[in-house]
Design a protein around this motif. Structure first.
Motif, short mmCIF file in Angstrom:
data_model
loop_
_atom_site.label_atom_id
_atom_site.label_comp_id
_atom_site.label_asym_id
_atom_site.label_seq_id
_atom_site.Cartn_x
_atom_site.Cartn_y
_atom_site.Cartn_z
N GLY A 185 -72.20 -77.24 28.99
CA GLY A 185 -73.11 -76.82 27.94
C GLY A 185 -73.75 -78.02 27.28
N PRO A 186 -74.56 -77.82 26.26
CA PRO A 186 -75.24 -78.93 25.59
C PRO A 186 -74.31 -80.00 25.04
CG PRO A 186 -76.18 -76.82 24.95
CD PRO A 186 -74.95 -76.51 25.72
N SER A 187 -73.08 -79.62 24.66
CA SER A 187 -72.16 -80.61 24.10
C SER A 187 -71.44 -81.42 25.17
CB SER A 187 -71.12 -79.92 23.22
OG SER A 187 -70.24 -79.13 24.02
N GLY A 188 -71.60 -81.04 26.45
CA GLY A 188 -70.96 -81.82 27.50
C GLY A 188 -70.41 -80.98 28.63
N LEU A 189 -69.77 -81.68 29.56
CA LEU A 189 -69.11 -81.05 30.71
C LEU A 189 -67.62 -81.28 30.55
CD1 LEU A 189 -69.12 -79.76 33.57
CD2 LEU A 189 -69.34 -82.09 34.48
N TYR A 190 -66.85 -80.18 30.49
CA TYR A 190 -65.43 -80.29 30.18
C TYR A 190 -64.55 -79.60 31.21
CZ TYR A 190 -67.09 -81.82 25.64
OH TYR A 190 -67.72 -82.51 24.64
N ALA A 191 -63.45 -80.24 31.54
CA ALA A 191 -62.37 -79.61 32.29
C ALA A 191 -61.41 -79.04 31.25
CB ALA A 191 -61.65 -80.63 33.16
N GLN A 277 -69.43 -78.20 19.30
CA GLN A 277 -69.60 -79.51 18.65
C GLN A 277 -69.33 -80.66 19.59
OE1 GLN A 277 -67.03 -79.34 15.23
NE2 GLN A 277 -68.45 -78.06 14.05
N GLY A 278 -68.41 -80.45 20.54
CA GLY A 278 -68.05 -81.50 21.48
C GLY A 278 -66.82 -82.26 21.05
N VAL A 279 -66.11 -82.80 22.02
CA VAL A 279 -64.92 -83.61 21.77
C VAL A 279 -65.35 -84.98 21.25
CG1 VAL A 279 -62.96 -84.76 22.91
CG2 VAL A 279 -63.56 -82.40 23.52
N THR A 280 -64.59 -85.52 20.32
CA THR A 280 -64.88 -86.84 19.77
C THR A 280 -64.97 -87.88 20.88
OG1 THR A 280 -63.73 -86.32 17.70
CG2 THR A 280 -64.08 -88.65 18.21
N GLY A 281 -66.07 -88.63 20.91
CA GLY A 281 -66.25 -89.65 21.92
C GLY A 281 -66.89 -89.16 23.19
N ALA A 282 -67.15 -87.84 23.30
CA ALA A 282 -67.76 -87.28 24.50
C ALA A 282 -69.27 -87.42 24.46
CB ALA A 282 -67.37 -85.81 24.66
N ARG A 283 -69.87 -87.41 25.63
CA ARG A 283 -71.31 -87.59 25.77
C ARG A 283 -72.01 -86.24 25.87
NH1 ARG A 283 -74.62 -88.11 30.37
NH2 ARG A 283 -72.78 -87.63 31.64
N ASP A 284 -73.04 -86.03 25.03
CA ASP A 284 -73.82 -84.80 25.10
C ASP A 284 -74.65 -84.76 26.39
OD1 ASP A 284 -72.83 -84.19 22.66
OD2 ASP A 284 -74.65 -84.61 21.53
N ILE A 285 -75.00 -83.54 26.80
CA ILE A 285 -75.81 -83.35 28.00
C ILE A 285 -76.96 -82.43 27.64
CG2 ILE A 285 -75.87 -82.38 30.33
CD1 ILE A 285 -72.96 -83.13 30.60
N PHE A 291 -79.28 -79.21 34.07
CA PHE A 291 -79.65 -78.42 35.23
C PHE A 291 -79.13 -79.08 36.51
CE2 PHE A 291 -82.59 -77.55 38.74
CZ PHE A 291 -82.53 -76.17 38.77
N ASP A 292 -79.24 -80.39 36.61
CA ASP A 292 -78.79 -81.11 37.81
C ASP A 292 -77.27 -80.99 37.98
OD1 ASP A 292 -79.13 -83.08 40.03
OD2 ASP A 292 -77.91 -84.33 38.70
N ILE A 293 -76.52 -81.13 36.89
CA ILE A 293 -75.06 -81.02 36.96
C ILE A 293 -74.65 -79.60 37.38
CG2 ILE A 293 -72.93 -81.02 35.60
CD1 ILE A 293 -74.14 -83.28 33.94
N ARG A 294 -75.32 -78.61 36.82
CA ARG A 294 -75.00 -77.23 37.18
C ARG A 294 -75.25 -76.98 38.67
NH1 ARG A 294 -77.77 -74.08 33.32
NH2 ARG A 294 -79.62 -74.02 34.65
N THR A 295 -76.34 -77.52 39.18
CA THR A 295 -76.66 -77.35 40.60
C THR A 295 -75.61 -78.02 41.48
OG1 THR A 295 -79.03 -77.25 40.11
CG2 THR A 295 -78.38 -77.75 42.38
N ARG A 296 -75.22 -79.23 41.12
CA ARG A 296 -74.22 -79.96 41.90
C ARG A 296 -72.88 -79.24 41.91
NH1 ARG A 296 -75.05 -85.63 42.79
NH2 ARG A 296 -77.15 -86.28 42.17
N LEU A 297 -72.47 -78.75 40.76
CA LEU A 297 -71.20 -78.04 40.69
C LEU A 297 -71.25 -76.72 41.45
CD1 LEU A 297 -70.21 -78.69 36.97
CD2 LEU A 297 -68.95 -79.45 38.98
N GLN A 298 -72.36 -76.03 41.35
CA GLN A 298 -72.49 -74.76 42.03
C GLN A 298 -72.38 -74.95 43.55
OE1 GLN A 298 -72.17 -72.33 40.31
NE2 GLN A 298 -72.93 -70.52 41.37
#
Length: 304
Positions: A185-191, A277-285, A291-298
């Motif tokens: 999501g906008p706040s980042g990519l999380y496991a 809000q995102g995890v402290t220290g995490a990078r927003d996306i 869109f590119d990350i979603r395509t790669r993961l899919q």
């Protein structure tokens, strides 16, 4: 608290049997308060659990009500049911995979093996059966329930989020090596790891510790995350461990970076806010990168 397949009963928290008399129960409660009070070196999370146990069985009326319901009412232990009709029409997150599906199936296989071949098992989720099963079976079901609870929360994040459940993160085909959830999501990519250890936990050097915690769940989460990151050519913003509300004191505990990855432990009720809000220290996306990350993961994601 007290309603998980692996959680202790109110009597067990107070260190007594279910047939204890009222006076002995009161003495046990006072003893456990002294033993667990933070001012005397006790664990604050356990102290809260002791107070909650007393609320459930501390008076004759409350105790009678608890005894009637304990072990006989566990609605979430039933098989997955169709979702109730939604009261609103807001778009939901894109979701892929079956949350808790692998663990549900594994539980059903193992509980039938435990009961024995040829033995009729009309309801594998019967509370009395579940409570009498070995701990590893109860833990399997508890984790499935935890994954399903997380899935319900992330589904309501909205159309800006994409979620994958039960993602294969193994190097040798072992389905135990999976990511419970991947949230983009906008706040980042999380496991995201959904856990239920059956009681309060603590932290030591960036890892989760506790009476029923085995292995190194945070380290294992980060390792599995890296498998997906390399395979899909993406960079995760951080990792999140979700626990039942009663097992952690604060809504969010930042563990700092573990092997270079920002990690947070969050209570179930605080997960939605953390993912927004995102995890402290995490990078927003945002923008085309999301869109590119979603395509790669899919293209890369495989479900167990």
């Amino acid at each position: 608290m007290f309603d998980s397949p692996v959680s202790a009963s109110a009597y067990e928290v107070l260190g007594v049997t279910a047939d204890v008399d009222d006076e002995a129960l009161r003495r046990a409660y006072r003893l456990r308060l002294r033993q667990t009070h933070p001012d005397t070196g006790g664990d604050a999370a356990v102290f809260v659990q002791v107070q909650r146990a007393w609320e459930l069985i501390g008076t004759p009326d409350a105790r009678a009500s608890y005894d009637r319901g304990r072990g006989t009412q566990a609605p979430e232990w039933s098989a997955p049911r169709a979702s109730a009709p939604r009261a609103d029409t807001r778009p939901r997150a894109r979701t892929h995979g079956q949350p808790g599906g692998w663990r549900r199936e594994r539980y059903l296989t193992l509980v039938r093996e435990w009961v024995g071949r040829g033995v009729e098992l009309p309801d594998p989720y019967d509370p009395q059966l579940v409570r009498s099963a070995p701990h590893e079976l109860r833990r399997m079901l508890a984790d499935a329930l935890a994954e399903e609870a997380t899935a319900r929360i992330v589904a309501d994040l909205g159309m800006g989020y994409t979620v994958w459940h039960d993602v294969d993160a193994s190097r040798d085909g072992d389905p135990e090596d999976k990511l419970d959830h991947i949230v983009l999501g906008p706040s980042g990519l999380y496991a995201v790891l959904s856990e239920d250890f059956g009681g309060p936990i603590g932290f030591r050097r960036g890892e989760i510790v506790g009476a029923h915690v085995s292995g190194a769940p945070v380290t294992e989460l980060v390792s599995r995350q890296r498998v997906i990151a390399r395979a899909a050519g993406v960079r995760f913003s951080g990792a999140i461990v979700v626990l039942p509300d009663g097992d952690v004191l604060g809504a969010v505990t930042d563990l700092g970076k573990v092997r270079g990855v920002p990690v947070a432990v969050v209570s179930r009720s605080g997960l939605s806010t953390l993912l927004r809000q995102g995890v402290t220290g995490a990078r927003d996306i945002g923008g085309t990168e999301l869109f590119d990350i979603r395509t790669r993961l899919q293209q890369r994601v495989r479900h167990v």
